[in-house]
Design an enzyme around this catalytic site. Structure first.
Site, PDB file in Angstrom:
ATOM      1  N   GLY A 156       0.777  -1.231   0.000  1.00 49.35           N
ATOM      2  CA  GLY A 156       0.000   0.000   0.000  1.00 49.35           C
ATOM      3  C   GLY A 156       0.807   1.278   0.000  1.00 49.35           C
ATOM      4  O   GLY A 156       0.398   2.270   0.616  1.00 49.35           O
ATOM      5  N   LEU A 157       1.957   1.285  -0.681  1.00 49.75           N
ATOM      6  CA  LEU A 157       2.795   2.484  -0.797  1.00 49.75           C
ATOM      7  C   LEU A 157       3.136   3.090   0.562  1.00 49.75           C
ATOM      8  O   LEU A 157       3.075   4.310   0.767  1.00 49.75           O
ATOM      9  CB  LEU A 157       2.130   3.546  -1.685  1.00 49.75           C
ATOM     10  N   ASN A 215       4.304   6.110 -11.184  1.00 52.75           N
ATOM     11  CA  ASN A 215       3.613   4.853 -10.885  1.00 52.75           C
ATOM     12  C   ASN A 215       2.133   5.043 -11.189  1.00 52.75           C
ATOM     13  O   ASN A 215       1.393   5.630 -10.407  1.00 52.75           O
ATOM     14  CB  ASN A 215       3.827   4.493  -9.414  1.00 52.75           C
ATOM     15  N   CYS A 217      -2.066   3.331  -9.530  1.00 54.69           N
ATOM     16  CA  CYS A 217      -2.711   3.887  -8.348  1.00 54.69           C
ATOM     17  C   CYS A 217      -4.170   4.163  -8.681  1.00 54.69           C
ATOM     18  O   CYS A 217      -4.488   4.556  -9.806  1.00 54.69           O
ATOM     19  CB  CYS A 217      -2.031   5.195  -7.916  1.00 54.69           C
ATOM     20  N   ILE A 233       7.128  -4.307 -16.442  1.00 55.62           N
ATOM     21  CA  ILE A 233       5.753  -4.085 -16.043  1.00 55.62           C
ATOM     22  C   ILE A 233       5.654  -3.877 -14.525  1.00 55.62           C
ATOM     23  O   ILE A 233       6.531  -4.331 -13.776  1.00 55.62           O
ATOM     24  CB  ILE A 233       4.866  -5.297 -16.433  1.00 55.62           C
ATOM     25  N   ASN A 234       4.589  -3.197 -14.128  1.00 54.74           N
ATOM     26  CA  ASN A 234       4.245  -3.205 -12.718  1.00 54.74           C
ATOM     27  C   ASN A 234       3.606  -4.559 -12.405  1.00 54.74           C
ATOM     28  O   ASN A 234       3.312  -5.336 -13.317  1.00 54.74           O
ATOM     29  CB  ASN A 234       3.276  -2.057 -12.407  1.00 54.74           C
ATOM     30  N   GLY A 266      10.328  -7.205 -14.034  1.00 59.69           N
ATOM     31  CA  GLY A 266       9.385  -8.278 -13.744  1.00 59.69           C
ATOM     32  C   GLY A 266      10.017  -9.651 -13.758  1.00 59.69           C
ATOM     33  O   GLY A 266      10.297 -10.191 -14.829  1.00 59.69           O
ATOM     34  N   GLY A 267      10.279 -10.204 -12.592  1.00 60.27           N
ATOM     35  CA  GLY A 267      10.727 -11.585 -12.491  1.00 60.27           C
ATOM     36  C   GLY A 267      12.177 -11.833 -12.824  1.00 60.27           C
ATOM     37  O   GLY A 267      12.561 -12.975 -13.089  1.00 60.27           O
ATOM     38  N   THR A 288      12.155  -8.279  -6.663  1.00 57.75           N
ATOM     39  CA  THR A 288      11.942  -9.326  -5.667  1.00 57.75           C
ATOM     40  C   THR A 288      13.210 -10.101  -5.349  1.00 57.75           C
ATOM     41  O   THR A 288      13.400 -10.546  -4.210  1.00 57.75           O
ATOM     42  CB  THR A 288      10.835 -10.283  -6.151  1.00 57.75           C
TER      43      THR A 288
END
Length: 322
Positions: free
Chosen positions: A73-74, A128, A131, A194-195, A247-248, A270
């Protein structure tokens, strides 16, 4: 043989293509305990908001096969604290810093950009767009080209001309090329994609959703093929627009896929949660792969997978998609 790993986001030169992904390295202090942040192409901050945000209730992270769901949640201290404490710390060290911003209205994005425009140490601004727009029933800006373009135009109108505006796109759309084109037409100098796509997990012990917010963003290796597809499609349609592929990414080979699809820079997210040295390792692995395939410059590999079958692997054309 060394490989020239330099790349460009609009007119801004990066020493190498590897950046952190927004939200995965806060504002750099944590990673600085492990290595010199100058070794990054750029540091992308967590998404900064106007007011401090406590984030969503726990549990807000859940592991999934080959991925991670999050609904943080930012969470952050707000722009005042960022400008007072976090950005000066980066600026004093000369770290190339891309500031991610998030807002609930077009006016809020513009206000954030205005605050950052005069601040020293801002290499770029990543918008971003994932949102909710509180003025449009909570519809996410990134899901509609017109809404995304309005945000980008508002940010570009107040941001210094020498600071690239980067639109971060979400894959949960009917036509990501249309959204990308709308953002570029509105003034985006580069794209980040990507987001996290939206996902959900149910705990089979409690028989309830694993996240308090029910749904969350999916990251990790499970989404790499989705990121490669989006980068491929957008680069094919907008070959002159710089793209940060995100992404990934867990390895140099993952980063290489995104580069071949059309990304001139690659964000690592990540992977940092279990390996704080991931950015350095991935940059080294990517350089080794480029060298092994005979590339002298990273730029020569950007978008190479789009070339017709039978084209030479190494190409010496003067034009580049950067």
């Amino acid at each position: 043989m060394s490989v020239d790993m330099r790349t460009f986001l609009a007119h801004v030169e990066l020493a190498n293509p590897i950046t952190t992904a927004a939200g995965c390295a806060a504002s750099g202090r944590e990673l600085a305990q492990f290595f010199d942040l100058h070794r990054l192409g750029a540091l992308v901050t967590r998404s900064i908001t106007m007011a401090p945000r406590a984030g969503r209730p726990t549990p807000r992270m859940a592991e999934t096969p080959a991925g991670l769901l999050n609904a943080v949640g930012l969470q952050g201290p707000g722009v005042d604290a960022f400008l007072e404490r976090e950005l000066p710390w980066l600026a004093q060290r000369g770290i190339k810093t891309i500031v991610s911003i998030g807002g609930g209205t077009v006016a809020e994005y513009a206000a954030l950009a205005r605050r950052l425009s005069d601040a020293p140490g801002v290499t770029g601004v990543e918008v971003n767009l994932s949102c909710p727009n509180i003025e449009d029933r909570g519809r996410v800006f990134a899901r509609e080209g017109g809404a995304a373009a309005e945000v980008i135009a508002s940010v570009r109108s107040v941001m210094r001309y020498d600071v690239p505006v980067i639109a971060k796109l979400a894959p949960d759309v009917a036509d990501i090329v249309a959204v990308a084109r709308a953002c570029v037409d509105a003034g985006a100098d580069a794209l980040s994609m990507i987001n996290n796509p939206l996902g959900m997990s149910i705990d089979t012990v409690t028989l309830k959703p694993a996240l308090a917010a029910v749904t969350g963003g999916l990251s990790g290796p499970a989404i790499l093929p989705l990121a490669v597809r989006c980068v491929w499609q957008v680069h094919a349609a907008l070959p002159g627009t710089p793209i940060i592929g995100v992404g990934g990414v867990l390895s140099g080979a993952d980063a290489f896929q995104l580069v071949l699809a059309g990304a001139c820079a690659v964000g690592v997210g990540t992977a940092l949660f279990h390996d704080p040295y991931a950015c350095l390792r991935i940059e080294r692995e990517l350089e080794d792969l480029l060298r092994a395939r005979g590339f002298q410059r990273l730029a020569d590999a950007v978008g190479l997978a789009h070339r017709p079958p039978g084209s030479p692997l190494r190409h010496q054309h003067e034009e580049s998609s950067l």
